[in-house]
Design a protein around this motif. Sequence first.
Motif, short mmCIF file in Angstrom:
data_model
loop_
_atom_site.label_atom_id
_atom_site.label_comp_id
_atom_site.label_asym_id
_atom_site.label_seq_id
_atom_site.Cartn_x
_atom_site.Cartn_y
_atom_site.Cartn_z
N MET A 1 0.84 -1.19 0.00
CA MET A 1 0.00 0.00 0.00
C MET A 1 0.88 1.25 0.00
SD MET A 1 -1.30 0.45 3.94
CE MET A 1 -1.68 2.19 3.67
N ALA A 2 0.31 2.34 -0.43
CA ALA A 2 1.00 3.62 -0.36
C ALA A 2 0.26 4.51 0.63
CB ALA A 2 1.03 4.29 -1.74
N SER A 3 0.99 5.39 1.30
CA SER A 3 0.39 6.24 2.31
C SER A 3 1.09 7.60 2.33
CB SER A 3 0.50 5.60 3.69
OG SER A 3 0.28 6.53 4.72
N PRO A 4 0.36 8.70 2.19
CA PRO A 4 0.99 10.02 2.26
C PRO A 4 1.62 10.28 3.63
CG PRO A 4 -1.40 10.23 2.36
CD PRO A 4 -1.10 8.81 2.02
N ASP A 5 1.00 9.76 4.67
CA ASP A 5 1.52 9.96 6.03
C ASP A 5 2.79 9.14 6.26
OD1 ASP A 5 1.63 10.72 8.76
OD2 ASP A 5 0.65 8.86 9.31
N ILE A 6 2.72 7.84 5.94
CA ILE A 6 3.87 6.96 6.19
C ILE A 6 5.06 7.38 5.34
CG2 ILE A 6 4.74 4.60 5.98
CD1 ILE A 6 1.89 3.64 6.67
N TYR A 7 4.82 7.66 4.07
CA TYR A 7 5.93 8.01 3.18
C TYR A 7 6.56 9.35 3.58
CZ TYR A 7 4.91 4.23 -0.12
OH TYR A 7 4.74 3.00 -0.73
N THR A 8 5.75 10.28 4.05
CA THR A 8 6.30 11.55 4.53
C THR A 8 7.12 11.33 5.79
OG1 THR A 8 4.47 12.82 3.58
CG2 THR A 8 5.70 13.87 5.35
N GLU A 9 6.59 10.53 6.70
CA GLU A 9 7.32 10.21 7.94
C GLU A 9 8.64 9.52 7.65
OE1 GLU A 9 8.74 8.99 11.66
OE2 GLU A 9 7.50 10.69 11.04
N ASP A 10 8.70 8.71 6.58
CA ASP A 10 9.93 8.00 6.24
C ASP A 10 11.11 8.97 6.07
OD1 ASP A 10 8.82 5.49 6.33
OD2 ASP A 10 8.53 5.32 4.16
N TYR A 11 10.85 10.15 5.52
CA TYR A 11 11.94 11.12 5.34
C TYR A 11 12.47 11.60 6.70
CZ TYR A 11 11.33 11.36 0.32
OH TYR A 11 11.28 11.04 -1.01
N SER A 12 11.56 11.91 7.61
CA SER A 12 12.01 12.33 8.94
C SER A 12 12.71 11.20 9.68
CB SER A 12 10.82 12.84 9.76
OG SER A 12 10.34 14.07 9.24
N ALA A 13 12.25 9.96 9.49
CA ALA A 13 12.92 8.82 10.10
C ALA A 13 14.33 8.65 9.54
CB ALA A 13 12.10 7.55 9.87
N ALA A 14 14.49 8.89 8.25
CA ALA A 14 15.82 8.82 7.64
C ALA A 14 16.74 9.89 8.21
CB ALA A 14 15.71 8.98 6.13
N VAL A 15 16.20 11.08 8.45
CA VAL A 15 16.99 12.16 9.06
C VAL A 15 17.38 11.77 10.48
CG1 VAL A 15 16.97 14.56 9.81
CG2 VAL A 15 15.99 13.95 7.59
N ASP A 16 16.47 11.15 11.23
CA ASP A 16 16.80 10.66 12.57
C ASP A 16 18.06 9.80 12.52
OD1 ASP A 16 14.47 11.82 13.58
OD2 ASP A 16 13.35 9.94 13.58
N PHE A 17 18.04 8.83 11.62
CA PHE A 17 19.15 7.88 11.51
C PHE A 17 20.43 8.57 11.08
CE2 PHE A 17 21.80 5.08 8.93
CZ PHE A 17 22.07 4.06 9.84
N LEU A 18 20.34 9.36 10.03
CA LEU A 18 21.55 10.03 9.53
C LEU A 18 22.16 10.95 10.57
CD1 LEU A 18 20.38 10.95 5.92
CD2 LEU A 18 22.17 9.31 6.53
N GLY A 19 21.30 11.68 11.28
CA GLY A 19 21.80 12.64 12.26
C GLY A 19 22.46 12.02 13.47
N LEU A 20 22.28 10.72 13.67
CA LEU A 20 22.94 10.01 14.76
C LEU A 20 24.31 9.48 14.38
CD1 LEU A 20 19.93 7.99 16.26
CD2 LEU A 20 20.95 10.11 17.13
N GLN A 21 24.67 9.59 13.10
CA GLN A 21 25.98 9.11 12.65
C GLN A 21 27.04 10.18 12.88
OE1 GLN A 21 25.61 5.85 11.87
NE2 GLN A 21 23.46 6.40 12.25
N LYS A 22 28.15 9.80 13.43
CA LYS A 22 29.20 10.76 13.78
C LYS A 22 29.77 11.48 12.56
CE LYS A 22 30.58 8.39 18.02
NZ LYS A 22 31.68 7.70 18.76
N ILE A 23 29.69 10.85 11.40
CA ILE A 23 30.27 11.46 10.20
C ILE A 23 29.33 12.46 9.53
CG2 ILE A 23 31.71 9.44 9.73
CD1 ILE A 23 29.67 8.69 7.51
#
Length: 241
Positions: A1-23
């Motif tokens: 399925m596709a979801s405007p809410d889930i897919y939008t949240e995926d970007y913020s979740a990706a930023v969460d992960f990236l921002g925790l990397q020391k590099i």
Amino acid sequence: MASPDIYTEDYSAAVDFLGLQKIVDRERIGAQAICGLSGMALTAAAADSRIKVVATTSMYDMSRSMSRGHQDYYTREQRQKVVDHLSRQRWIDAENGTYARLSHEVPFDQNGNVAPSNTVLPKNLPPDADPITRIFFDYYRTERGYHPRSINSTTAWTGTTPMSFFAFPLMTNIDMLAPRKALLVAGADAHSRYYSEDVQAKAPGTVDLVIVPGADHVDLYDRKDLIPFGRLDEFFTENLD
């Protein structure tokens, strides 16, 4: 399925992960998206200021597309028919205990009734196929972009997918992107060009628009001779400095 809410949240979740990397420098995180995910990237950035810049190619506003049709051609009566179709399908899926796969952009037949298909694209291109079907077929149904697990290549989204896109329109708060910047790239011959133009018109001081001559919608998926890599590199370099 596709979801405007889930897919939008995926970007913020990706930023969460990236921002925790020391590099990773948290002040230099941008987003880039193609086609249907572009609307979600812009929507995510409007609500998440950790995304400093956004670039898109062949941008589609999927909420607008599913709830109003291409070029907003659905009449009020047709929109109601689509809503009624989706509502009936919810009962069918609930009773069956599983989901049906049907058109996410619901077409109408010659009698004015909804006529969904269980595949996004036909297995064989009919001689009288419309130009939009032709370009997507040329990408998803040929070796150019075919993959056996690709929904667009072989099957369809869940039949009730459009319901959430009716309920949650994307880019409602695009004005909140400022003072950050966005770059939208569209093909001059793309049927989707108007989506990028309309977003740019809403936020002319925030959104830059690049029109690529001789390019249709899918050309900017994979045509390396047409994708303006230099302009994209320049945009991210300047705005993430």
